[in-house]
Write an enzyme that holds these catalytic residues in place. Structure first.
Site, PDB file in Angstrom:
ATOM      1  N   LYS A  46      40.425  33.184  39.430  1.00 52.10           N
ATOM      2  CA  LYS A  46      40.351  34.189  40.187  1.00 52.10           C
ATOM      3  C   LYS A  46      40.308  35.582  39.156  1.00 52.10           C
ATOM      4  CE  LYS A  46      40.297  35.610  44.423  1.00 52.10           C
ATOM      5  NZ  LYS A  46      39.180  36.168  45.058  1.00 52.10           N
ATOM      6  N   ASP A  77      37.535  31.394  45.523  1.00 52.27           N
ATOM      7  CA  ASP A  77      37.229  31.254  46.961  1.00 52.27           C
ATOM      8  C   ASP A  77      35.852  30.636  47.114  1.00 52.27           C
ATOM      9  OD1 ASP A  77      37.291  33.981  45.456  1.00 52.27           O
ATOM     10  OD2 ASP A  77      36.470  34.839  47.087  1.00 52.27           O
TER      11      ASP A  77
END
Ligand code: NAD
Length: 380
Positions: free
Chosen positions: A205, A245
């Site tokens: 991330k 994600d």
């Protein structure tokens, strides 16, 4: 004769049932594959509730020593003691042996009912970093003097103005090092090359956490260029990356795009359970914690002690059996491991499984843990 001593922890709750099944299946597979030439000498070592009742400690030093001496071992699930000293026995074992890779292969077995349309396209091996990240357990509860001192330090000394509600905030620290990232990613690269899997995806991330998760990605690419230049240019190794994600979406929509995943501790936790669910749930997901430098490795069932079903002869032993098969591969006994995979596929294909899986199969025939183990052995 090739004989290995394997220390094992039987485990709490359903642990003894899945451990008995695993030992029987591994012994039978080895005998079939190697005709008595290779053998495991099982050495039970104490841990968990059983150890506490007998020795007054959940994890005797002798257990850690046995794993260090014999390098490779296996464990059933352990109850996390509530309150008092030890956060988790699993964490203590991982830290005590510096098992920095949590290895989770995820594949589908024909016959197992899955919530996705093409579970056969899911075939990934997850390398989850085991020692760093927000999981390091460095945190302070809101309202404590430590949280207040921590806030004062970052506010007064470092000029941090971004904490919205300082008085009622808890704080955690997320250490991510170059060394820690590199050794995990290096292990993933080597695995991809030796297992002819080619592609390693760094999942992170780093778009938001630029120095911790972003560092993981940058150090990974730099390592590839520095230590694996030849494999990169010959096409034996391909490295790419994906934001977490997006990866979670892609792994559902086009799982065939991924092979080996290298990721950090928290991402890896979510990812491995989601992928396990795609192929039938954690009841059949195997795992291992490994230090690829010292060779220390503990293979383990990924589910917990399931106290609600303990002693009822209904627990699914496949997670522990498949972890055992991974252990056989780790020891170079691939043929015996292959026999186990084929027997499982045959059994599931015919609808024979423990109740948790059989009840979802159109033609499912539920067997008790012992009966399922015997059936599996008959199929080897
Ligand atoms: P759990 O995995 O023990 O059980 C969750 C649910 O799944 C229960 O309904 C259980 O019956 C079912 N289940 C789990 N494994 C199964 C199997 N092999 N076959 C059929 N059904 C199965 O998780 P929990 O209830 O959250 O935890 C119980 C205890 O286990 C806690 O003390 C926890 O800390 C510990 N735990 C240990 C490990 C480990 O040692 N690796 C992992 C997770 C949890």
């Amino acid at each position: 004769m090739n004989k290995r001593t394997i220390p094992y922890i039987s485990g709490d709750g359903v642990g003894p049932e899945v451990t008995t099944a695993m030992k029987l299946v591994l012994d039978a597979a080895l005998s079939k594959a190697c005709g008595g030439e290779s053998q495991i000498e099982w050495l039970e070592v104490p841990a968990g509730q059983k150890a506490f009742d007998e020795y007054g400690t959940y994890l005797p030093d002798s257990t850690l020593e046995a794993f260090k001496e014999y390098h490779v071992g296996i464990k059933g699930p352990l109850t996390t003691p509530i309150g008092g000293g030890i956060r988790s026995l699993n964490v203590a074992l991982r830290q005590g042996l510096d098992l920095y890779v949590c290895l989770r292969p995820v594949r589908w077995f024909r016959g197992v009912v899955s919530p996705v349309r093409y579970p056969e396209n899911v075939d990934m091996v997850v390398f989850r970093e085991n020692t760093e990240d927000i999981y390091a357990g460095i945190e302070w509860d809101s309202g404590t003097p430590e949280a207040s001192r921590f806030y004062s330090f970052i506010h007064d000394e470092l000029g941090v103005e971004k904490v919205r509600f300082p008085e009622s905030s808890s704080f955690g620290v997320k250490p991510v090092s170059r060394e820690g990232s590199e050794r995990l990613i290096r292990a993933a690269f080597r695995y991809a090359i030796t297992h002819d899997r080619k592609k390693v995806t760094l999942v992170h991330k780093g778009n938001i956490m630029k120095y911790t998760e972003g560092g993981f990605k940058r150090w990974g690419y730099a390592l590839a260029e520095r230590e694996f230049a030849e494999e990169l240019s010959s096409g034996k190794l391909v490295v790419d990356d994906c934001i977490t994600d997006a990866f979670l979406q892609n792994a559902l929509l086009k799982p065939e795009a991924y092979s080996v995943i290298a990721t950090m501790n928290l991402n890896g936790d979510y990812i491995s359970d989601m992928l396990a669910a795609q192929v039938g749930g954690i009841g059949i997901a195997p795992g291992a914690n490994i230090n690829f430098e010292t060779g220390n490795a503990i293979f383990e069932a990924t589910h917990g002690t399931a106290p609600d079903i303990a002693g009822k002869n209904i627990v699914n032993p496949c997670s522990n059996i498949l972890s055992g098969a991974m252990m056989l591969e780790h020891l170079g006994w691939n043929k015996a491991a292959e026999l186990i995979y084929s027997a499982l596929e045959k059994s599931f294909g015919e609808g024979y499984a423990t109740a948790d899986l059989a009840r979802l199969m159109p033609e499912g025939k539920a067997l008790g843990t012992k009966e399922f183990t015997e059936h599996l052995i008959s199929l080897l």
